[in-house]
Motif scaffolding. Structure first.
Motif, PDB file in Angstrom:
ATOM      1  N   VAL A 100       0.862  -1.178   0.000  1.00 57.75           N
ATOM      2  CA  VAL A 100       0.000   0.000   0.000  1.00 57.75           C
ATOM      3  C   VAL A 100       0.897   1.227   0.000  1.00 57.75           C
ATOM      4  O   VAL A 100       1.725   1.393   0.905  1.00 57.75           O
ATOM      5  N   ARG A 101       0.754   2.073  -1.027  1.00 53.50           N
ATOM      6  CA  ARG A 101       1.623   3.255  -1.128  1.00 53.50           C
ATOM      7  C   ARG A 101       0.788   4.528  -1.125  1.00 53.50           C
ATOM      8  O   ARG A 101      -0.137   4.684  -1.921  1.00 53.50           O
ATOM      9  N   LEU A 102       1.150   5.443  -0.245  1.00 55.71           N
ATOM     10  CA  LEU A 102       0.560   6.774  -0.268  1.00 55.71           C
ATOM     11  C   LEU A 102       1.072   7.473  -1.515  1.00 55.71           C
ATOM     12  O   LEU A 102       2.269   7.423  -1.824  1.00 55.71           O
ATOM     13  N   ASN A 103       0.161   8.146  -2.235  1.00 55.72           N
ATOM     14  CA  ASN A 103       0.515   8.628  -3.571  1.00 55.72           C
ATOM     15  C   ASN A 103       0.075  10.076  -3.795  1.00 55.72           C
ATOM     16  O   ASN A 103      -0.693  10.385  -4.694  1.00 55.72           O
ATOM     17  N   ARG A 104       0.581  10.975  -2.929  1.00 56.99           N
ATOM     18  CA  ARG A 104       0.468  12.417  -3.174  1.00 56.99           C
ATOM     19  C   ARG A 104       1.891  12.996  -3.145  1.00 56.99           C
ATOM     20  O   ARG A 104       2.208  13.843  -2.306  1.00 56.99           O
ATOM     21  N   VAL A 112      -1.556  14.460   4.478  1.00 56.53           N
ATOM     22  CA  VAL A 112      -2.927  13.996   4.643  1.00 56.53           C
ATOM     23  C   VAL A 112      -3.917  15.095   4.282  1.00 56.53           C
ATOM     24  O   VAL A 112      -3.834  16.215   4.797  1.00 56.53           O
ATOM     25  N   ASP A 113      -4.856  14.756   3.394  1.00 57.24           N
ATOM     26  CA  ASP A 113      -5.972  15.656   3.098  1.00 57.24           C
ATOM     27  C   ASP A 113      -7.260  14.852   3.163  1.00 57.24           C
ATOM     28  O   ASP A 113      -7.271  13.707   3.635  1.00 57.24           O
ATOM     29  N   GLY A 114      -8.345  15.430   2.692  1.00 55.67           N
ATOM     30  CA  GLY A 114      -9.636  14.770   2.803  1.00 55.67           C
ATOM     31  C   GLY A 114      -9.810  13.555   1.929  1.00 55.67           C
ATOM     32  O   GLY A 114     -10.789  12.822   2.089  1.00 55.67           O
ATOM     33  N   THR A 115      -8.877  13.315   1.006  1.00 60.06           N
ATOM     34  CA  THR A 115      -8.986  12.151   0.126  1.00 60.06           C
ATOM     35  C   THR A 115      -8.063  11.009   0.535  1.00 60.06           C
ATOM     36  O   THR A 115      -8.383   9.843   0.303  1.00 60.06           O
ATOM     37  N   LEU A 116      -6.915  11.341   1.145  1.00 63.18           N
ATOM     38  CA  LEU A 116      -5.922  10.303   1.431  1.00 63.18           C
ATOM     39  C   LEU A 116      -6.389   9.335   2.516  1.00 63.18           C
ATOM     40  O   LEU A 116      -6.255   8.116   2.376  1.00 63.18           O
ATOM     41  N   THR A 117      -6.938   9.849   3.606  1.00 63.34           N
ATOM     42  CA  THR A 117      -7.305   8.969   4.714  1.00 63.34           C
ATOM     43  C   THR A 117      -8.362   7.944   4.324  1.00 63.34           C
ATOM     44  O   THR A 117      -8.176   6.749   4.581  1.00 63.34           O
TER      45      THR A 117
END
Length: 264
Positions: free
Chosen positions: A30-34, A41-46
């Motif tokens: 699982v990779r965070l992709n911003r 963290v914003d309203g879409t990532l979490t």
């Protein structure tokens, strides 16, 4: 150790997203992709991260690796974004969604391995430290800047941090907000190991595959018994942290300069 990937997809849909989900045999990556915002963290990532962790559970993978694209693991909340106008109930719901990451990681039957490089600040540090094993690049930077910008910690870190490094060091880290490198983090027991820069994900993936290859039930029970004493306190900490975060959001103190929080 190299393992053939089984494809990459967004966590909760068919279009490219802010969290990527990839199967590598019995391991979900699982990779965070911003990357343009250091995976802040914003309203879409979490919600996308929550969806990815739920997908890993549903697919009954043996282990999970949590990593970040670009120059950082996760630089905390994206405080350069214009804050949303929220009611207290909406703020509570948002905070509890962030905390759901901790709950899902702690309840996942198999090991969850964090592969950390660059910044892991605030919520980013919390995402990493709720994992079972943390592999950090030697020059990674961990920090808890919340107090300095008028915010409060979440993610159960008020229990997890002292369990990792002891009360004295935990208070120093939270009250001063100073950064520690991956090498320093390993020396104080904050992370499992520090590795040469650029190898963090490879090492984490190898560890995850080695753990996933072990008997599932005994691995799950070993995780559960090791976590039992701490996790009995985590739920209470999560509830208290939400109340404190609501107080800070209503106090107006979070209007302080925040550039250092994201490191961006």
């Amino acid at each position: 150790m190299q393992h053939p990937a089984e494809g990459t997809a967004p966590a909760g849909g068919t279009e490219p997203g802010v969290v990527e989900y990839e199967r590598d045999g019995e391991v979900a990556v699982v990779r965070l992709n911003r990357p343009h915002r250091l995976n802040a963290v914003d309203g879409t990532l979490t919600p996308a991260l929550v969806a990815a962790l739920r997908r890993a559970h549903a697919e009954e993978v043996g282990a999970v690796v949590l990593a970040g694209r670009g120059r950082a693991f996760c630089a905390g909340h994206d405080l350069k974004e214009e804050p949303a106008v929220e009611t207290p109930l909406q703020t509570r719901a948002r905070l509890e969604e962030i905390q759901e990451v901790t709950r899902l990681v702690r309840r996942f039957p198999g090991p969850v391995v964090a592969a950390v490089h660059g910044y892991a600040l605030g919520a980013g540090a919390e995402f990493a430290l709720c994992c079972d094993v943390v592999v950090a690049a030697e020059d990674a930077r961990f920090g808890f800047p919340e107090v300095g910008v008028g915010l409060s910690v979440t993610g159960g870190i008020s229990t997890l941090l002292p369990a990792l490094v002891g009360w004295a060091r935990a208070k120093e880290l939270l009250l001063l907000g100073e950064h520690v490198t991956g090498t320093e983090a390993a020396a104080m027991g904050l992370v499992a190991r520090a590795v040469p820069t650029g190898t963090h994900e490879e090492v984490a993936l190898d560890l995850a595959h080695r753990m996933a290859a072990r008997p599932r039930l005994s691995t799950s029970l070993a995780k559960r018994v090791l976590d039992a004493a701490v996790d009995s306190q985590v739920e209470r900490s999560l509830a208290t942290e939400v109340e404190h975060a609501l107080l800070t959001s209503l106090s107006g103190e979070d209007e302080a300069p925040r550039e250092e929080f994201t490191g961006a």
